[in-house]
Design a protein around this motif. Structure first.
Motif, PDB file in Angstrom:
ATOM      1  N   GLU A  85       0.826  -1.211   0.000  1.00  0.00           N
ATOM      2  CA  GLU A  85       0.000   0.000   0.000  1.00  0.00           C
ATOM      3  C   GLU A  85       0.860   1.261   0.000  1.00  0.00           C
ATOM      4  O   GLU A  85       0.544   2.231  -0.689  1.00  0.00           O
ATOM      5  CB  GLU A  85      -0.950   0.000   1.192  1.00  0.00           C
ATOM      6  CG  GLU A  85      -1.925   1.160   1.158  1.00  0.00           C
ATOM      7  CD  GLU A  85      -3.076   1.009   2.130  1.00  0.00           C
ATOM      8  OE1 GLU A  85      -3.845   1.980   2.250  1.00  0.00           O
ATOM      9  OE2 GLU A  85      -3.216  -0.060   2.751  1.00  0.00           O
ATOM     10  N   ARG A  86       1.958   1.247   0.756  1.00  0.00           N
ATOM     11  CA  ARG A  86       2.867   2.410   0.754  1.00  0.00           C
ATOM     12  C   ARG A  86       3.482   2.619  -0.626  1.00  0.00           C
ATOM     13  O   ARG A  86       3.616   3.741  -1.097  1.00  0.00           O
ATOM     14  CB  ARG A  86       3.973   2.218   1.789  1.00  0.00           C
ATOM     15  CG  ARG A  86       3.559   2.546   3.197  1.00  0.00           C
ATOM     16  CD  ARG A  86       4.738   2.649   4.140  1.00  0.00           C
ATOM     17  NE  ARG A  86       5.655   1.525   4.102  1.00  0.00           N
ATOM     18  CZ  ARG A  86       5.496   0.364   4.745  1.00  0.00           C
ATOM     19  NH1 ARG A  86       4.416   0.179   5.480  1.00  0.00           N
ATOM     20  NH2 ARG A  86       6.400  -0.576   4.671  1.00  0.00           N
ATOM     21  N   ILE A  87       3.868   1.540  -1.283  1.00  0.00           N
ATOM     22  CA  ILE A  87       4.541   1.638  -2.584  1.00  0.00           C
ATOM     23  C   ILE A  87       3.556   1.969  -3.696  1.00  0.00           C
ATOM     24  O   ILE A  87       3.848   2.774  -4.578  1.00  0.00           O
ATOM     25  CB  ILE A  87       5.305   0.334  -2.882  1.00  0.00           C
ATOM     26  CG1 ILE A  87       6.480   0.206  -1.906  1.00  0.00           C
ATOM     27  CG2 ILE A  87       5.779   0.272  -4.330  1.00  0.00           C
ATOM     28  CD1 ILE A  87       7.132  -1.147  -1.898  1.00  0.00           C
ATOM     29  N   LEU A  88       2.381   1.341  -3.653  1.00  0.00           N
ATOM     30  CA  LEU A  88       1.394   1.516  -4.718  1.00  0.00           C
ATOM     31  C   LEU A  88       0.560   2.783  -4.560  1.00  0.00           C
ATOM     32  O   LEU A  88       0.097   3.362  -5.535  1.00  0.00           O
ATOM     33  CB  LEU A  88       0.439   0.322  -4.755  1.00  0.00           C
ATOM     34  CG  LEU A  88       1.063  -1.044  -5.034  1.00  0.00           C
ATOM     35  CD1 LEU A  88       0.056  -2.141  -4.764  1.00  0.00           C
ATOM     36  CD2 LEU A  88       1.559  -1.105  -6.461  1.00  0.00           C
ATOM     37  N   GLY A  89       0.308   3.169  -3.319  1.00  0.00           N
ATOM     38  CA  GLY A  89      -0.564   4.309  -3.081  1.00  0.00           C
ATOM     39  C   GLY A  89      -2.009   3.918  -2.880  1.00  0.00           C
ATOM     40  O   GLY A  89      -2.883   4.768  -2.772  1.00  0.00           O
ATOM     41  N   PHE A  90      -2.300   2.629  -2.814  1.00  0.00           N
ATOM     42  CA  PHE A  90      -3.642   2.115  -2.552  1.00  0.00           C
ATOM     43  C   PHE A  90      -3.517   0.693  -2.047  1.00  0.00           C
ATOM     44  O   PHE A  90      -2.464   0.078  -2.149  1.00  0.00           O
ATOM     45  CB  PHE A  90      -4.535   2.164  -3.807  1.00  0.00           C
ATOM     46  CG  PHE A  90      -4.017   1.332  -4.952  1.00  0.00           C
ATOM     47  CD1 PHE A  90      -4.369  -0.003  -5.085  1.00  0.00           C
ATOM     48  CD2 PHE A  90      -3.174   1.891  -5.900  1.00  0.00           C
ATOM     49  CE1 PHE A  90      -3.882  -0.760  -6.133  1.00  0.00           C
ATOM     50  CE2 PHE A  90      -2.689   1.139  -6.955  1.00  0.00           C
ATOM     51  CZ  PHE A  90      -3.043  -0.197  -7.065  1.00  0.00           C
ATOM     52  N   SER A  91      -4.596   0.181  -1.492  1.00  0.00           N
ATOM     53  CA  SER A  91      -4.589  -1.174  -0.938  1.00  0.00           C
ATOM     54  C   SER A  91      -4.593  -2.228  -2.033  1.00  0.00           C
ATOM     55  O   SER A  91      -5.418  -2.190  -2.948  1.00  0.00           O
ATOM     56  CB  SER A  91      -5.799  -1.383  -0.031  1.00  0.00           C
ATOM     57  OG  SER A  91      -5.829  -2.721   0.424  1.00  0.00           O
ATOM     58  N   LEU A  92      -3.703  -3.175  -1.908  1.00  0.00           N
ATOM     59  CA  LEU A  92      -3.615  -4.292  -2.852  1.00  0.00           C
ATOM     60  C   LEU A  92      -4.588  -5.414  -2.492  1.00  0.00           C
ATOM     61  O   LEU A  92      -4.973  -6.205  -3.341  1.00  0.00           O
ATOM     62  CB  LEU A  92      -2.177  -4.829  -2.854  1.00  0.00           C
ATOM     63  CG  LEU A  92      -1.804  -5.931  -3.817  1.00  0.00           C
ATOM     64  CD1 LEU A  92      -1.969  -5.461  -5.254  1.00  0.00           C
ATOM     65  CD2 LEU A  92      -0.370  -6.370  -3.576  1.00  0.00           C
ATOM     66  N   ALA A  93      -5.019  -5.455  -1.226  1.00  0.00           N
ATOM     67  CA  ALA A  93      -5.832  -6.570  -0.732  1.00  0.00           C
ATOM     68  C   ALA A  93      -7.053  -6.900  -1.603  1.00  0.00           C
ATOM     69  O   ALA A  93      -7.274  -8.077  -1.912  1.00  0.00           O
ATOM     70  CB  ALA A  93      -6.249  -6.322   0.714  1.00  0.00           C
ATOM     71  N   PRO A  94      -7.841  -5.931  -2.034  1.00  0.00           N
ATOM     72  CA  PRO A  94      -9.016  -6.292  -2.839  1.00  0.00           C
ATOM     73  C   PRO A  94      -8.672  -6.978  -4.165  1.00  0.00           C
ATOM     74  O   PRO A  94      -9.509  -7.633  -4.755  1.00  0.00           O
ATOM     75  CB  PRO A  94      -9.706  -4.952  -3.105  1.00  0.00           C
ATOM     76  CG  PRO A  94      -9.213  -4.049  -2.041  1.00  0.00           C
ATOM     77  CD  PRO A  94      -7.819  -4.505  -1.738  1.00  0.00           C
ATOM     78  N   PHE A  95      -7.436  -6.837  -4.609  1.00  0.00           N
ATOM     79  CA  PHE A  95      -7.052  -7.391  -5.893  1.00  0.00           C
ATOM     80  C   PHE A  95      -6.372  -8.742  -5.800  1.00  0.00           C
ATOM     81  O   PHE A  95      -6.266  -9.443  -6.790  1.00  0.00           O
ATOM     82  CB  PHE A  95      -6.149  -6.398  -6.642  1.00  0.00           C
ATOM     83  CG  PHE A  95      -6.826  -5.086  -6.847  1.00  0.00           C
ATOM     84  CD1 PHE A  95      -7.777  -4.930  -7.838  1.00  0.00           C
ATOM     85  CD2 PHE A  95      -6.549  -4.017  -6.022  1.00  0.00           C
ATOM     86  CE1 PHE A  95      -8.431  -3.732  -8.017  1.00  0.00           C
ATOM     87  CE2 PHE A  95      -7.192  -2.811  -6.193  1.00  0.00           C
ATOM     88  CZ  PHE A  95      -8.141  -2.670  -7.189  1.00  0.00           C
TER      89      PHE A  95
END
Length: 191
Positions: free
Chosen positions: A68-78
Motif C-alpha cells: 500500500e505504501r509503494i502503490l498508493g492504494f490497498s492491494l488486498a481487494p485485488f
C-alpha cells in the motif's frame, strides 16, 4: 486486518494488471482502430473472498501494508481469491505478495524504492509484458520517478532490448502518462 470489501480503490487508470498490480478479468480493446489488444481489467462485481479467513498472517499483513505504501492504494481487494478460483489460489497470491513486498521492494540499503521502480519498469518493458508494465509505470510515478526519466529508460532499452519492443512498451507509457496527468489535474482542482 479485514479484507474482502470488493470495493475498488481510488487509483489513476482503469486497468490493473494481474502480474503488475492486481487481479481482474480479461477484455479485448482496440488501440486507434488497429488490431485488438489484450487487456486485464478489474471486474467490480466479482466478489472478493479470503477463503473464509478474516485475519491474515503477520507476514502477509506486513506485505500488504508495504504494498500500500509503494502503490498508493490497498492491494488486498485485488489479490484475495474469488469464489470461482481453486482453494490454493490464496496460497499463490499470499506467497507472491509476501515475496515481492517483504523480500524485494523493502531492500533499500543499495536501491531505494524510486530506483527499484524504474528498474522494474525497464524489466517489464524489455520482457514485453505490457499489462504488468502498466502497473510498474504507475508505481514508478507514484514513487517520484519523472516521465522524463522513464523516457530515458526507454531510449536505453531500445539500444539493448530492441527498438520494436521499446515502441510497443512506450505505447503503454503514453497511456499511463495521460492517466497520471488527468489524476494530477483533478487533485490540483480539488485543492
Amino acid at each position: 486486518m479485514r479484507t474482502g470489501s470488493g470495493e475498488r480503490p481510488a487509483v489513476f487508470g482503469q486497468r490493473l494488471s494481474a502480474a503488475g498490480i492486481g487481479a481482474g478479468y480479461v477484455g479485448v480493446r482496440r488501440r486507434g482502430g488497429g488490431a485488438p489488444g489484450l487487456s486485464i481489467h478489474y471486474h467490480p462485481t466479482a466478489p472478493v473472498q479470503n477463503r473464509g479467513m478474516t485475519e491474515h498472517t503477520p507476514e502477509y499483513t506486513h506485505a500488504l501494508e508495504t504494498a500500500e505504501r509503494i502503490l498508493g492504494f490497498s492491494l488486498a481487494p485485488f489479490v484475495d481469491p474469488r469464489p470461482y478460483e481453486p482453494t490454493n489460489a490464496y496460497d499463490f497470491t499470499r506467497i507472491a505478495t509476501e515475496h515481492a513486498f517483504n523480500d524485494a521492494w523493502p531492500r533499500t540499503d543499495h536501491l531505494d524504492v524510486r530506483t527499484r521502480a524504474l528498474v522494474s519498469v525497464t524489466i517489464t518493458a524489455s520482457l514485453g509484458v505490457l499489462e504488468p508494465l502498466r502497473g510498474q509505470l504507475r508505481i514508478a510515478l507514484h514513487n517520484g520517478v519523472t516521465k522524463e526519466e522513464i523516457v530515458e529508460a526507454f531510449i536505453q532499452m531500445a539500444v539493448y532490448a530492441g527498438v520494436a519492443r521499446a515502441f510497443d512498451s512506450y505505447a503503454v507509457a503514453r497511456e499511463v502518462f495521460a492517466e497520471y496527468d488527468k489524476t494530477q489535474d483533478a487533485a490540483r482542482d480539488k485543492a
